[in-house]
Write a protein that holds these residues in place. Structure first.
Motif, PDB file in Angstrom:
ATOM      1  N   LEU A  25       0.880  -1.113  -0.174  1.00 24.32           N
ATOM      2  CA  LEU A  25      -0.049   0.014  -0.160  1.00 24.32           C
ATOM      3  C   LEU A  25       0.807   1.192  -0.009  1.00 24.32           C
ATOM      4  CD1 LEU A  25      -2.881   1.084   0.193  1.00 24.32           C
ATOM      5  CD2 LEU A  25      -2.869   0.990   2.456  1.00 24.32           C
ATOM      6  N   ILE A  26       1.987   1.405   0.544  1.00 25.46           N
ATOM      7  CA  ILE A  26       2.833   2.169   0.807  1.00 25.46           C
ATOM      8  C   ILE A  26       3.414   2.627  -0.655  1.00 25.46           C
ATOM      9  CG2 ILE A  26       4.867   3.348   1.824  1.00 25.46           C
ATOM     10  CD1 ILE A  26       4.106   2.107   4.629  1.00 25.46           C
ATOM     11  N   PHE A  27       4.016   1.378  -1.121  1.00 24.06           N
ATOM     12  CA  PHE A  27       4.632   1.369  -2.315  1.00 24.06           C
ATOM     13  C   PHE A  27       3.763   1.961  -3.400  1.00 24.06           C
ATOM     14  CE2 PHE A  27       6.248  -0.898  -6.206  1.00 24.06           C
ATOM     15  CZ  PHE A  27       7.519  -0.582  -6.250  1.00 24.06           C
ATOM     16  N   GLY A  28       2.300   1.641  -3.302  1.00 24.81           N
ATOM     17  CA  GLY A  28       1.332   1.933  -4.522  1.00 24.81           C
ATOM     18  C   GLY A  28       1.085   3.296  -4.278  1.00 24.81           C
ATOM     19  N   PRO A  34      -3.061   7.659 -10.375  1.00 24.67           N
ATOM     20  CA  PRO A  34      -4.067   6.584 -10.208  1.00 24.67           C
ATOM     21  C   PRO A  34      -3.859   5.291 -10.706  1.00 24.67           C
ATOM     22  CG  PRO A  34      -5.111   8.490 -10.766  1.00 24.67           C
ATOM     23  CD  PRO A  34      -3.474   8.735 -10.946  1.00 24.67           C
ATOM     24  N   LEU A  35      -3.381   4.893 -11.941  1.00 21.24           N
ATOM     25  CA  LEU A  35      -3.064   3.864 -12.533  1.00 21.24           C
ATOM     26  C   LEU A  35      -1.772   3.225 -12.135  1.00 21.24           C
ATOM     27  CD1 LEU A  35      -3.981   1.758 -14.737  1.00 21.24           C
ATOM     28  CD2 LEU A  35      -2.892   2.608 -16.337  1.00 21.24           C
ATOM     29  N   PHE A  41       0.743  -1.125  -6.431  1.00 24.40           N
ATOM     30  CA  PHE A  41       0.118  -1.928  -5.055  1.00 24.40           C
ATOM     31  C   PHE A  41       0.420  -3.634  -5.478  1.00 24.40           C
ATOM     32  CE2 PHE A  41      -3.283  -4.154  -3.361  1.00 24.40           C
ATOM     33  CZ  PHE A  41      -2.957  -4.150  -1.974  1.00 24.40           C
ATOM     34  N   PHE A  42       0.035  -4.168  -6.692  1.00 26.78           N
ATOM     35  CA  PHE A  42       0.056  -5.494  -7.048  1.00 26.78           C
ATOM     36  C   PHE A  42       1.506  -5.810  -7.035  1.00 26.78           C
ATOM     37  CE2 PHE A  42      -4.154  -4.806  -8.064  1.00 26.78           C
ATOM     38  CZ  PHE A  42      -4.968  -5.807  -7.205  1.00 26.78           C
ATOM     39  N   GLY A  48       7.133  -7.814  -1.771  1.00 23.12           N
ATOM     40  CA  GLY A  48       6.981  -8.234  -0.617  1.00 23.12           C
ATOM     41  C   GLY A  48       7.102  -9.490  -0.339  1.00 23.12           C
ATOM     42  N   TRP A  49       6.303 -10.330  -0.899  1.00 25.92           N
ATOM     43  CA  TRP A  49       6.457 -11.893  -0.877  1.00 25.92           C
ATOM     44  C   TRP A  49       7.752 -12.237  -1.126  1.00 25.92           C
ATOM     45  CZ3 TRP A  49       7.248 -16.047  -4.110  1.00 25.92           C
ATOM     46  CH2 TRP A  49       6.805 -17.114  -3.559  1.00 25.92           C
TER      47      TRP A  49
END
Length: 120
Positions: A25-28, A34-35, A41-42, A48-49
């Motif tokens: 969320l922070i990265f996004g 917006p796009l 985010f994805f 992150g994983w």
């Protein structure tokens, strides 16, 4: 003393799943357009994983570079630039300042919760 990544700091506070989602969320949000927020985010979820599994920032950096290269190669040239999207230099440079402020506040908030450990 080894420096902690954002995901490691978040994982000390939250479960690994929540840490990945919050980090993404922070990265996004830092991407602002917006796009790009949605895509970032994805991508943040995946990175992150990957980081929590490999404990290697370099693997994440290479994955991010590959993602950006594929996006650049797949660009048809029909989309506007981020600067054209804002259509105003004040908003354009202000978006960088806002992104920096968001990242700084997130960093300070996590640092406050974690304590004296170094965060990268």
């Amino acid at each position: 003393m080894r420096r902690l990544s954002l995901e490691e700091c978040l994982a000390k506070i939250y479960s690994p799943t929540k840490a990945i989602v919050f980090g993404a969320l922070i990265f996004g949000i830092v991407h602002l357009q917006p796009l790009q927020v949605i895509n970032a985010f994805f991508l943040g979820l995946a990175l992150g994983w990957i980081y929590l599994r490999t404990q290697s920032l370099w693997v994440c950096i290479v994955a991010h570079v590959l993602y950006n290269a594929i996006a650049l190669l797949g660009d048809s040239g029909e989309t506007e630039s981020v600067r054209a999207y804002f259509d105003n230099d004040l908003y354009y440079y202000g978006s960088f300042a806002l992104a920096g402020l968001i990242a700084f506040l997130a960093f300070k908030g996590i640092q406050k919760v974690i304590g004296n450990e170094q965060i990268t």
